[in-house]
Write a protein that holds these residues in place. Sequence first.
Motif, PDB file in Angstrom:
ATOM      1  N   UNK B  93      37.382  67.616  14.548  1.00  0.00           N
ATOM      2  CA  UNK B  93      38.611  66.966  13.709  1.00  0.00           C
ATOM      3  C   UNK B  93      39.478  68.005  13.196  1.00  0.00           C
ATOM      4  N   UNK B  96      41.622  69.311  15.695  1.00  0.00           N
ATOM      5  CA  UNK B  96      42.791  68.560  16.040  1.00  0.00           C
ATOM      6  C   UNK B  96      43.759  68.664  14.924  1.00  0.00           C
ATOM      7  N   UNK B  97      43.464  68.952  13.847  1.00  0.00           N
ATOM      8  CA  UNK B  97      44.531  68.914  12.734  1.00  0.00           C
ATOM      9  C   UNK B  97      45.267  70.301  12.779  1.00  0.00           C
ATOM     10  N   UNK B 101      48.473  68.376  20.242  1.00  0.00           N
ATOM     11  CA  UNK B 101      48.661  68.328  21.725  1.00  0.00           C
ATOM     12  C   UNK B 101      49.617  67.288  22.208  1.00  0.00           C
ATOM     13  N   UNK B 108      52.879  57.196  23.049  1.00  0.00           N
ATOM     14  CA  UNK B 108      52.899  56.880  21.816  1.00  0.00           C
ATOM     15  C   UNK B 108      51.910  55.509  21.581  1.00  0.00           C
ATOM     16  N   UNK B 119      51.086  57.308  10.851  1.00  0.00           N
ATOM     17  CA  UNK B 119      49.604  57.237  11.189  1.00  0.00           C
ATOM     18  C   UNK B 119      48.924  58.472  11.372  1.00  0.00           C
ATOM     19  N   UNK B 120      49.568  59.660  11.891  1.00  0.00           N
ATOM     20  CA  UNK B 120      48.598  61.083  11.900  1.00  0.00           C
ATOM     21  C   UNK B 120      48.653  61.302  10.520  1.00  0.00           C
ATOM     22  N   UNK B 123      45.847  59.493   8.314  1.00  0.00           N
ATOM     23  CA  UNK B 123      44.433  59.730   8.637  1.00  0.00           C
ATOM     24  C   UNK B 123      44.148  61.144   8.245  1.00  0.00           C
ATOM     25  N   UNK B 124      45.032  61.889   8.056  1.00  0.00           N
ATOM     26  CA  UNK B 124      44.916  63.410   7.703  1.00  0.00           C
ATOM     27  C   UNK B 124      44.989  63.566   5.967  1.00  0.00           C
ATOM     28  N   UNK B 170      55.070  63.600  16.444  1.00  0.00           N
ATOM     29  CA  UNK B 170      53.760  63.237  16.058  1.00  0.00           C
ATOM     30  C   UNK B 170      53.038  64.336  15.834  1.00  0.00           C
ATOM     31  N   UNK B 174      52.294  66.886  11.318  1.00  0.00           N
ATOM     32  CA  UNK B 174      50.986  67.441  11.005  1.00  0.00           C
ATOM     33  C   UNK B 174      51.060  68.949  10.805  1.00  0.00           C
TER      34      UNK B 174
END
Lengths: 325, 269
Positions: B93, B96-97, B101, B108, B119-120, B123-124, B170, B174
């Motif tokens: 995880x 991924x943060x 990618x 989407x 959303x991203x 969740x972060x 997206x 982040x």
Amino acid sequence: MTNTALSLPQIRKLIQRQNVFDQFVVLALLAAALSSVIVTAGILYILISESVSFFSQVPLGEFFNLVDPKWTPLFDDKNFAIITLISSTLVTTGVSVAIGIPMGTIIAIYLSEFATEQVREWVKPILELLAGVPSVVFGYFALQTVTPFMQRIVLGVQMFFAPGRDEFDYYQLPGFNMLSAGIVMGISIIPLISSISEDAMRAVPKQMREGSFAVGATRLQTSFNVVLPAAISGIIASYILGISRSLGQTMIVAVAAGTQPIYTWNPLDGAATISTFIVEVAKGDIEHGSLEYNTIFVAGLALVAMTLAMNLLGHYLSKRVREVY
Amino acid sequence: MNTQMNEVRSESEVNIPAFRLENMSIAYSGNVAVSGVTVDIPQKQLTALIGPSGCGKSTILRSLCRLNDLIPGVEISGRVELFRQDLRQMEAITVHRRVGMVFQRPNPFPKSIYENIALGLRVNGYRGKIDEMVERSLQQVALWDEVKDRLRSNALNLSGGQQQRLCIARALALQPEVILMDEPCSALDPIASLRIDNLLNQLKQFYTLVVVTHNLQQAARIADQVAFFNTNRAEGRIYGTLAEFGPVVQVFSEPQKQETYDYVNARSN
């Protein structure tokens, strides 16, 4: 040397023959498709025509009586308030949905998103086995196993919150009650809901999940935020099928929920549902064409109307929230 | 704004590579897909991975953000570092943060345009104003003006090129250190694809980009560094190795190896 090529008239003849055959096949397919339409139309015709003769003897106001509803078509003092049967049908269905939808959905999410291949291979056949259990077996399971268990629980809850009384001074859950029947009905629709929902979730493309992982979402977040919304139309379809099956479920409620047509919204009571009433009357001896006989069909029509309303709602919902990917 | 990530970035010295791969090999259920890759991928540049089909460039890319973890039977050997940290010891995880990618086909989420970016962030546990970040990210990919009046409509109604820019937005939202892209333009028409190229040329000033592409013209237009992977045959199996790595001009005009010369010229002529 023989000429293998066909002349133009020969080709034309061949095509003609092929066309006749094609048309024949198309007609056969159409007939097969129409047979289901014809059967449905036939059922509706019988239900409606018998209901018409029912309503020629019973006023509509009596049928939709909500003030003092009683359903006593077989007594001397006849009452025909359908809400009596509809209430118990809705209560048992409600209980079954409260059990079946969460459990079925959770199982589907687990099997589709979390379970390893080995676990899935184990669990799926067992679920399918559950789907294959005859409803009369479920009915006696509700009556003989779930009801005594629920009776102990109801007693235990009372003793916990209001201790000190003699055991028989507490409220006793009746032997026939809609709660047990509804719970078992809920268990019986779990395989239906879980397998259709799981198929819908597994059909969500892998790339969509990867996109979610790539923004740092966990598996659980991905399941609820991405996979579930993407598969929602299939999942709703499974709910609708489950609800429709519960509405029409007969054996479980007939065995475990009792056969008294009582107007009640309390799941702890026993009461006859529409389908219970139909089997009860149909297995007795009533005169063909009598008013009592007509009540079977009017009750059946009410049940069909409820199921149809459910299906229309489901169709509307799944169309509204459908995702194209 | 997002202080935690900025700290990480200021700690990382300018000169160290974003990724350092040492003798990295990847196998799927015992079949070697790519073998013995050793390369340093520099920061704040665009590195293009090129090569014939089956040379393992996508496999390498996916393992740089730990997406290969999801596939059963993947074995990875060798060492991968992300800013001097062992990538394979980090939590997936976390990777991924830090590493965004973008996929070959626009993917989407089946939600609104706004939600796709929010959303991203959510969740972060993003603490800032989500509205602002959504606008900023969409502006970075030049999508804001096209969608600002319909942020609440479903992202799947956008065109392919818009969807892909949304997917880039997206990832940008982040504030990752690196963005990986797997053939980001292969599902797009030439005009949409040119817009993405221009976008990448701007983004590489701020981000480390690693882009897999089959399109050599695209590689020449956007890349600073080029890694050429080639296929090898052993015992009837095909696996990939890194044949050449260098600045774009060198790989395209003065390749050090004959195989690179053949690949680059056979395709681009």
